[in-house]
Motif scaffolding. Structure first.
Motif, mmCIF file in Angstrom:
data_model
loop_
_atom_site.group_PDB
_atom_site.id
_atom_site.type_symbol
_atom_site.label_atom_id
_atom_site.label_comp_id
_atom_site.label_asym_id
_atom_site.label_seq_id
_atom_site.Cartn_x
_atom_site.Cartn_y
_atom_site.Cartn_z
ATOM 1 N N ALA A 296 22.442 -69.564 60.101
ATOM 2 C CA ALA A 296 22.067 -68.163 60.257
ATOM 3 C C ALA A 296 22.039 -67.451 58.902
ATOM 4 O O ALA A 296 21.150 -66.635 58.625
ATOM 5 C CB ALA A 296 23.037 -67.470 61.212
ATOM 6 N N ILE A 297 23.018 -67.742 58.041
ATOM 7 C CA ILE A 297 23.034 -67.143 56.700
ATOM 8 C C ILE A 297 21.810 -67.589 55.911
ATOM 9 O O ILE A 297 21.143 -66.779 55.247
ATOM 10 C CB ILE A 297 24.333 -67.527 55.967
ATOM 11 N N GLN A 298 21.472 -68.870 55.995
ATOM 12 C CA GLN A 298 20.308 -69.361 55.259
ATOM 13 C C GLN A 298 19.018 -68.734 55.789
ATOM 14 O O GLN A 298 18.117 -68.391 55.014
ATOM 15 C CB GLN A 298 20.240 -70.889 55.367
ATOM 16 N N ALA A 299 18.920 -68.565 57.123
ATOM 17 C CA ALA A 299 17.723 -67.955 57.705
ATOM 18 C C ALA A 299 17.590 -66.495 57.275
ATOM 19 O O ALA A 299 16.488 -66.012 57.002
ATOM 20 C CB ALA A 299 17.784 -68.051 59.233
ATOM 21 N N ALA A 300 18.727 -65.779 57.194
ATOM 22 C CA ALA A 300 18.694 -64.386 56.762
ATOM 23 C C ALA A 300 18.257 -64.280 55.302
ATOM 24 O O ALA A 300 17.465 -63.407 54.930
ATOM 25 C CB ALA A 300 20.063 -63.746 56.959
ATOM 26 N N LYS A 301 18.755 -65.164 54.444
ATOM 27 C CA LYS A 301 18.357 -65.146 53.036
ATOM 28 C C LYS A 301 16.868 -65.445 52.886
ATOM 29 O O LYS A 301 16.169 -64.791 52.099
ATOM 30 C CB LYS A 301 19.186 -66.167 52.257
ATOM 31 N N THR A 302 16.384 -66.435 53.628
ATOM 32 C CA THR A 302 14.959 -66.765 53.569
ATOM 33 C C THR A 302 14.105 -65.592 54.026
ATOM 34 O O THR A 302 13.062 -65.283 53.441
ATOM 35 C CB THR A 302 14.671 -67.996 54.458
ATOM 36 N N PHE A 303 14.561 -64.901 55.080
ATOM 37 C CA PHE A 303 13.828 -63.733 55.571
ATOM 38 C C PHE A 303 13.763 -62.641 54.513
ATOM 39 O O PHE A 303 12.704 -62.046 54.277
ATOM 40 C CB PHE A 303 14.518 -63.212 56.842
ATOM 41 N N VAL A 304 14.885 -62.360 53.850
ATOM 42 C CA VAL A 304 14.934 -61.289 52.843
ATOM 43 C C VAL A 304 14.028 -61.613 51.666
ATOM 44 O O VAL A 304 13.223 -60.778 51.221
ATOM 45 C CB VAL A 304 16.394 -61.070 52.377
ATOM 46 N N THR A 305 14.138 -62.818 51.136
ATOM 47 C CA THR A 305 13.316 -63.178 49.964
ATOM 48 C C THR A 305 11.834 -63.239 50.322
ATOM 49 O O THR A 305 10.976 -62.831 49.533
ATOM 50 C CB THR A 305 13.772 -64.524 49.407
ATOM 51 N N THR A 306 11.517 -63.733 51.534
ATOM 52 C CA THR A 306 10.113 -63.841 51.934
ATOM 53 C C THR A 306 9.486 -62.477 52.151
ATOM 54 O O THR A 306 8.387 -62.206 51.665
ATOM 55 C CB THR A 306 9.985 -64.676 53.224
ATOM 56 N N ILE A 307 10.168 -61.592 52.878
ATOM 57 C CA ILE A 307 9.595 -60.276 53.158
ATOM 58 C C ILE A 307 9.471 -59.451 51.872
ATOM 59 O O ILE A 307 8.570 -58.641 51.712
ATOM 60 C CB ILE A 307 10.434 -59.533 54.222
ATOM 61 N N HIS A 308 10.367 -59.705 50.900
ATOM 62 C CA HIS A 308 10.272 -59.002 49.629
ATOM 63 C C HIS A 308 9.070 -59.493 48.823
ATOM 64 O O HIS A 308 8.313 -58.700 48.251
ATOM 65 C CB HIS A 308 11.560 -59.191 48.820
ATOM 66 N N SER A 309 8.862 -60.813 48.798
ATOM 67 C CA SER A 309 7.754 -61.355 48.012
ATOM 68 C C SER A 309 6.396 -61.002 48.614
ATOM 69 O O SER A 309 5.429 -60.816 47.894
ATOM 70 C CB SER A 309 7.897 -62.876 47.907
ATOM 71 N N PHE A 310 6.325 -60.859 49.939
ATOM 72 C CA PHE A 310 5.057 -60.549 50.580
ATOM 73 C C PHE A 310 4.753 -59.052 50.555
ATOM 74 O O PHE A 310 3.605 -58.665 50.749
ATOM 75 C CB PHE A 310 5.076 -61.027 52.040
ATOM 76 N N ASN A 311 5.744 -58.193 50.342
ATOM 77 C CA ASN A 311 5.518 -56.756 50.386
ATOM 78 C C ASN A 311 5.794 -56.073 49.056
ATOM 79 O O ASN A 311 5.758 -54.848 48.962
ATOM 80 C CB ASN A 311 6.407 -56.108 51.468
ATOM 81 N N TYR A 312 6.138 -56.843 48.009
ATOM 82 C CA TYR A 312 6.428 -56.250 46.701
ATOM 83 C C TYR A 312 5.132 -56.031 45.932
ATOM 84 O O TYR A 312 4.290 -56.916 45.839
ATOM 85 C CB TYR A 312 7.344 -57.165 45.900
ATOM 86 N N GLN A 313 4.963 -54.821 45.412
ATOM 87 C CA GLN A 313 3.818 -54.470 44.592
ATOM 88 C C GLN A 313 4.323 -53.906 43.280
ATOM 89 O O GLN A 313 4.979 -52.868 43.254
ATOM 90 C CB GLN A 313 2.926 -53.440 45.292
ATOM 91 N N PRO A 314 4.025 -54.534 42.132
ATOM 92 C CA PRO A 314 4.512 -54.032 40.836
ATOM 93 C C PRO A 314 3.879 -52.700 40.479
ATOM 94 O O PRO A 314 2.741 -52.399 40.837
ATOM 95 C CB PRO A 314 4.083 -55.124 39.844
ATOM 96 N N LYS A 315 4.638 -51.856 39.817
ATOM 97 C CA LYS A 315 4.158 -50.538 39.418
ATOM 98 C C LYS A 315 3.141 -50.678 38.289
ATOM 99 O O LYS A 315 3.240 -51.515 37.409
ATOM 100 C CB LYS A 315 5.323 -49.664 38.954
#
Length: 319
Positions: A296-315
């Protein structure tokens, strides 16, 4: 000669008695063997978290009764299965013969093909009857047909007749109040030195550290607090990244909000299974294994890093 004849008659009588005992024992043995136990299920394939019905039945031999010593010893958790409810044992009597049956509701929170093991019941006389194992296939959550929910519409009331004079006075009063508030705010803010506005930012590393900090809850077996904290951390992060509000939503409504925004399909399904497992621990009192908590901890970490990389837009660079 008479003595020999007497011995022959005694020997023949002894053989006859032994033969009759053998016949009676054979009949009794056949009657006992005829007693059987059967197990049936209403489903052979389920979704993860879906329940199915297991029926245990003991049928007697013809013109006999079942003399039970102990009923089936079925634990609350076994071989990836969890018992949800045990219905009362039914006794059915037909033609002087009694049979027993019990229905048990079971579910599973792991995907794969698992077997319901052999179940044994003890009869009086130390006779044991066992059932045959049954395979059950547990499939993951199907999200291919999920659709967005429609908002609940408010009750439409019939508007009363409009009093334009009253609304005019109310509007003038609101306008006057806004002008006064703007004047007061500008007057007091003009006297105070301006302070730089601090922007609130959520660091991915901070969120990952918060998730890692939940490890002691696994060691102390505080599973409910562990999964509650884990889902709260990931929900808060997804709300900020996606600009949504999910803390007041149910798990199914939250999954609809995340559809198509979590990256690739395996990551999305893995996080959905984490949400289902957390609900089982919080509401169904499911006791997870240590390996499930680590996953569960590994799945949560994967979710956080994935959603950040897919929704991050540099200024953009300032000109």
């Amino acid at each position: 000669m008479r003595k020999l004849s007497f011995r022959f008659q005694v020997s023949r009588h002894k053989v006859y008695v032994e033969y009759m005992c053998l016949v009676v024992c054979s009949l009794f043995s056949l009657q006992t063997v005829a007693q059987k136990v059967t197990t049936t299920t209403n489903k052979s394939t389920i979704r993860i978290g879906e329940q199915f019905e297991l029926k245990l039945t003991i049928e007697p031999a013809a013109n006999s009764t079942v003399l039970l010593d102990t009923w089936f010893n079925l634990p609350d958790s076994f071989n990836h299965f969890e018992v949800l409810q045990r219905l009362p044992i039914d006794t059915i009597e037909v033609g002087g013969a009694q049979s027993f049956a019990q229905k048990i509701l079971i579910t599973s929170y792991d995907t794969g093909t698992f077997k319901l093991p052999e179940f044994a019941v003890k009869l009086i006389g130390n006779k044991m009857l066992t059932s045959l194992p049954l395979p059950i296939k547990v499939l993951p959550v199907n999200i291919s047909n999920m659709q967005d929910y429609n908002d609940i519409k408010e009750i439409i009331e019939v508007a009363p007749e409009t009093d334009w004079w009253l609304w005019g006075k109310i509007g003038f009063g609101i306008l006057l109040l806004i002008v006064v508030v703007i004047f007061v705010v500008k007057y007091y803010l003009g006297k105070r030195p301006s302070k730089p506005i601090k922007k609130i930012a959520i660091s991915v590393n901070d969120v990952l550290q918060q998730i890692e900090a939940l490890q002691p809850l696994i060691t102390s077996q505080q599973y409910k607090l562990f999964f509650t904290s884990l889902i709260t951390i990931t929900r808060n992060f997804s709300d900020v990244q996606l600009g949504i509000t999910s803390l007041s939503k149910t798990t199914d409504e939250y999954m609809v909000l995340l559809k198509g925004k979590v990256g690739n399909a395996p990551t999305q399904v893995q996080y959905y299974q984490l949400l289902r497992l957390a609900d089982a621990v919080k509401f169904a009192k499911y006791q997870p294994a240590t390996t499930e908590c680590e996953q569960a901890i590994q799945a949560a970490k994967t979710f956080v890093t994935t959603i950040h990389s897919f929704n991050y837009q540099p200024k953009a660079n300032a000109v």
